[in-house]
Design a protein around this motif. Structure first.
Motif, mmCIF file in Angstrom:
data_model
loop_
_atom_site.group_PDB
_atom_site.id
_atom_site.type_symbol
_atom_site.label_atom_id
_atom_site.label_comp_id
_atom_site.label_asym_id
_atom_site.label_seq_id
_atom_site.Cartn_x
_atom_site.Cartn_y
_atom_site.Cartn_z
ATOM 1 N N UNK A 15 1.271 -7.565 -10.230
ATOM 2 C CA UNK A 15 1.149 -6.355 -9.413
ATOM 3 C C UNK A 15 2.484 -5.997 -8.768
ATOM 4 N N UNK A 16 3.259 -7.019 -8.400
ATOM 5 C CA UNK A 16 4.556 -6.761 -7.785
ATOM 6 C C UNK A 16 5.502 -6.063 -8.749
ATOM 7 N N UNK A 73 -2.215 4.082 2.104
ATOM 8 C CA UNK A 73 -2.359 3.629 0.717
ATOM 9 C C UNK A 73 -1.136 2.833 0.273
ATOM 10 N N UNK A 74 0.038 3.325 0.640
ATOM 11 C CA UNK A 74 1.266 2.624 0.251
ATOM 12 C C UNK A 74 1.370 1.264 0.924
ATOM 13 N N UNK A 75 0.975 1.195 2.200
ATOM 14 C CA UNK A 75 1.018 -0.084 2.904
ATOM 15 C C UNK A 75 -0.009 -1.061 2.334
ATOM 16 N N UNK A 76 -1.171 -0.542 1.938
ATOM 17 C CA UNK A 76 -2.157 -1.412 1.293
ATOM 18 C C UNK A 76 -1.598 -1.949 -0.019
ATOM 19 N N UNK A 77 -0.930 -1.092 -0.787
ATOM 20 C CA UNK A 77 -0.296 -1.542 -2.024
ATOM 21 C C UNK A 77 0.796 -2.551 -1.762
ATOM 22 N N UNK A 78 1.522 -2.360 -0.676
ATOM 23 C CA UNK A 78 2.578 -3.315 -0.296
ATOM 24 C C UNK A 78 1.986 -4.698 -0.033
ATOM 25 N N UNK A 79 0.895 -4.739 0.742
ATOM 26 C CA UNK A 79 0.277 -6.026 1.052
ATOM 27 C C UNK A 79 -0.357 -6.656 -0.181
ATOM 28 N N UNK A 80 -0.900 -5.829 -1.070
ATOM 29 C CA UNK A 80 -1.543 -6.366 -2.266
ATOM 30 C C UNK A 80 -0.537 -6.913 -3.265
ATOM 31 N N UNK A 81 0.589 -6.220 -3.412
ATOM 32 C CA UNK A 81 1.550 -6.585 -4.455
ATOM 33 C C UNK A 81 2.700 -7.441 -3.953
ATOM 34 N N UNK A 82 2.983 -7.398 -2.661
ATOM 35 C CA UNK A 82 4.173 -8.081 -2.135
ATOM 36 C C UNK A 82 3.826 -8.820 -0.842
ATOM 37 N N UNK A 83 2.884 -9.727 -0.935
ATOM 38 C CA UNK A 83 2.463 -10.434 0.266
ATOM 39 C C UNK A 83 3.580 -11.289 0.845
ATOM 40 N N UNK A 84 4.451 -11.805 0.001
ATOM 41 C CA UNK A 84 5.567 -12.606 0.506
ATOM 42 C C UNK A 84 6.474 -11.751 1.391
ATOM 43 N N UNK A 85 6.725 -10.523 0.955
ATOM 44 C CA UNK A 85 7.574 -9.630 1.739
ATOM 45 C C UNK A 85 6.857 -9.177 3.017
#
Length: 384
Positions: A15-16, A73-85
């Motif tokens: 996903x990232x 939506x973008x922040x949800x995608x951020x957490x879903x795809x880039x949890x490390x970040x």
């Protein structure tokens, strides 16, 4: 000191890898929603009639609602795809305070929906939207007001003398709830429900105000002992206006609804308190505004370029507009009317500039790129 985690290459089908543009999409993007929504609500709050202004504010509110949906939506995608970040952001003292912006974005869109968005979707729909956004915004704001200072104490370990106006963001969120809660007080049944919400707003007013009074001396001491902020952070000086303008807005809005929510002796006293508190605080806000403008002019002359921190010129100024409008309403003083108008002109100009530059940065990809680690700053002693 900011934390710069090592970059890891994501698997090609992860996903990232599919959403690389969202990796550095931080919580500071909620500032675009806040800055847009306040243009709508502040415009409607002006104590003067300007032909076509309400219609324009309605369109701006629609834009803020669309922005809120897009950023969520973008922040949800951020957490879903880039949890490390995302976790790195929470552990970064330069980024974590921006989590307070989520609360204020929800509150700003819901509140402006009640005053101008209802022209588009109707009163009942605006009320339902505000109830949802106000509840979510208040809960997340209270959580941020505790969680972010907790992280600052146990994990961030900022160096002495590095206090930033950004630190105010988590603790000012409950003040926004206090200022926008009065919109819902008349919608509640008479008696205990109205009084409970009114006093809850005053409790959040006190929570935010006292936390601000704890942090302001640290911020000013940092400026005096270490000099002006780095160029990119200079616009954050305007964030100090947020709790000042928002608290003035809160006491005036609460005084408006107090007669229908609490017994007469207290209701009249709260009206007096709105003026006795609001006038001195607005005076200090104007002092800080003048100081901030002088430092921003200095930074521009020193080569300050656009960054997302420029959105700090919008929402805090907007709170001063609504604060001045509330004082004009309760004092009848024309000077506050013209102050509100002048500040609104400044707000619209700042919003237009920040908006255009943000769109350019998005189209070019600059604003979604990985942040560069700042070079060490040499400290020189002043000349004798």
């Amino acid at each position: 000191m900011a934390i710069f985690p090592q970059t890891r290459t994501a698997p090609p089908h992860s996903a990232a890898a599919r959403r690389p543009a969202l990796r550095h999409f931080g919580p500071n993007w909620y500032a675009t929603v806040m800055g847009t929504a306040i243009v709508a609500s502040a415009g409607v709050a002006l104590p003067v009639h300007v032909p076509g202004l309400r219609a324009a504010c309605t369109l701006v509110w629609v834009l803020s609602a669309v922005l809120l949906a897009a950023v969520l939506a973008a922040r949800a995608g951020h957490w879903a795809a880039h949890r490390d970040q995302a976790r790195a952001h929470l552990l970064d003292p330069a980024v974590a305070p921006f989590y307070g912006c989520l609360s204020m974005a929800l509150l700003a869109v819901g509140g402006s929906g009640m005053v101008v968005g209802k022209d588009v979707i109707g009163h009942q729909a605006a009320l339902a939207l505000d109830v949802v956004l106000y509840t979510a915004g208040t809960l997340t704001g209270l959580a941020a007001a505790v969680a972010i200072p907790y992280l600052m104490i146990v994990r961030h370990r900022p160096e002495p003398g590095t206090a930033s106006p950004v630190w105010l963001l988590p603790v000012v969120a409950p003040m926004v709830s206090a200022a926008l809660g009065p919109l819902l007080v008349p919608e509640l049944p008479e008696g205990q429900w109205r009084e409970a919400l009114l006093l809850a707003c005053y409790a959040m007013f006190g929570l935010s105000l006292l936390a601000t009074l704890v942090m302001l001396p640290l911020i000013f001491a940092r400026l005096v002992h270490r000099g002006p902020l780095p160029l990119v952070l200079t616009p954050t000086l305007f964030l100090v206006l947020g709790p000042l303008g928002q608290s003035t807005t809160a006491v005036n809005a609460l005084a408006d609804v107090a007669p229908g929510a609490i017994q007469a002796p207290y209701a009249s006293a709260l009206g007096v308190f709105a003026v006795l508190y609001g006038v001195p605080v607005m005076g200090f806000a104007l002092l800080w505004l003048a100081l901030s403008v002088a430092l921003v002019v200095r930074a521009v002359r020193g080569g300050m370029t656009f960054a997302m921190t420029w959105w700090g010129f919008t929402f805090p100024v907007g709170t001063c507009v609504t604060g001045a409008a509330g004082l004009a309403r309760h004092t009848g003083l024309t000077a506050f009317t013209w102050l509100a108008v002048a500040l609104y002109v400044l707000l619209v100009a700042a919003w237009a500039v920040a908006g255009v530059r943000t769109v350019r940065g998005l189209l070019s990809g600059v604003l979604l790129a990985a942040p560069q680690k700042p070079a060490p700053v040499a400290v020189t002693a002043p000349a004798a």
